[in-house]
Design an enzyme around this catalytic site. Structure first.
Site, PDB file in Angstrom:
ATOM      1  CB  CYS A   1      -0.913  -0.008   1.223  1.00 36.26           C
ATOM      2  SG  CYS A   1      -2.045   1.410   1.258  1.00 36.26           S
TER       3      CYS A   1
ATOM      4  CG  HIS B   1      -5.450  -2.369  -2.133  1.00 40.24           C
ATOM      5  ND1 HIS B   1      -4.585  -3.016  -1.278  1.00 40.24           N
ATOM      6  CD2 HIS B   1      -5.125  -1.048  -2.054  1.00 40.24           C
ATOM      7  CE1 HIS B   1      -3.784  -2.121  -0.711  1.00 40.24           C
ATOM      8  NE2 HIS B   1      -4.098  -0.920  -1.175  1.00 40.24           N
ATOM      9  CD  GLU B   2      -6.167   1.468  -4.928  1.00 40.80           C
ATOM     10  OE1 GLU B   2      -6.374   2.531  -4.305  1.00 40.80           O
ATOM     11  OE2 GLU B   2      -5.116   0.810  -4.820  1.00 40.80           O
TER      12      GLU B   2
ATOM     13  CG  HIS C   1      -7.188   2.847  -0.018  1.00 40.39           C
ATOM     14  ND1 HIS C   1      -6.545   3.190   1.154  1.00 40.39           N
ATOM     15  CD2 HIS C   1      -6.297   2.121  -0.738  1.00 40.39           C
ATOM     16  CE1 HIS C   1      -5.324   2.697   1.147  1.00 40.39           C
ATOM     17  NE2 HIS C   1      -5.152   2.033   0.020  1.00 40.39           N
TER      18      HIS C   1
END
Length: 189
Positions: free
Chosen positions: A110, A152-153, A156
């Site tokens: 990350c 993953h994004e 966020h």
């Protein structure tokens, strides 16, 4: 010569680092098409950040960056797939609507805490709804490594870091101990 830690290098490139409140807050969705200009500005800023970062660090497995990582608390992210010549994926107001039962576990990094890598379980296939600049909803299915990058994004944008996805008792590995081959994630065909 003093060596700069990977996380410090990312901070110097404008990436918000672990511990900043914006990384743990859900990003605010865009009202599209009414906020088209704001969405375009956020996406332009994400592409500019990706370009700066890619000049100093190669990403064999692709890369992504979410708006909160550059200090913008809005629901926008960009993913660059690893395949040569593949176009970037723009995610506006993304929402995972379905996941496969099949999962795997691979190391992830990350940009917001680049000194470690963590072993993260993820579904092998996800279905994602996004909004286009004109307000249309689009549904896309992502698989394997691309599903991992996109998930993953989206995490966020939901205020989550991959640390919360790791199995209990599994700690991130210092980047110095992480022996990456530079190859893409392996998936059996």
């Amino acid at each position: 010569m003093t060596q700069v830690r990977p996380s410090e290098q990312m901070r110097n490139l404008g990436v918000v680092q672990h511990g900043a409140p914006i990384l743990t807050e859900p990003a605010r969705p865009f009202d599209l098409p009414a906020e088209r200009d704001a969405a375009e500005q956020a996406v332009d800023a994400l592409f500019a950040s990706m370009e700066r970062i890619a000049q100093v660090h190669p990403f064999a497995k692709g890369m992504g960056i979410a708006a909160p990582q550059i200090g913008i608390g809005r629901a926008a992210a960009v993913v660059q797939p690893p395949a040569e010549g593949a176009g970037a994926i723009v995610l506006l107001n993304p929402r995972i609507t379905d996941v496969s039962d099949d999962t795997d576990e691979h190391y992830e990094g990350c940009l917001s805490f680049f000194d470690v890598r963590g072993m993260v379980p993820r579904p092998l296939r996800i279905t994602v709804e996004t909004t286009t600049l004109d307000g249309t909803t689009v549904t896309t299915v992502y698989e394997q490594g691309l599903a991992r990058l996109v998930a993953h994004e989206i995490d966020h944008l939901d205020g989550l870091l991959y640390l919360s996805r790791m199995r209990p008792g599994v700690d991130p590995l210092p980047v110095e101990e992480y022996r990456q081959t530079g190859l893409s994630w392996a998936y059996e065909q």
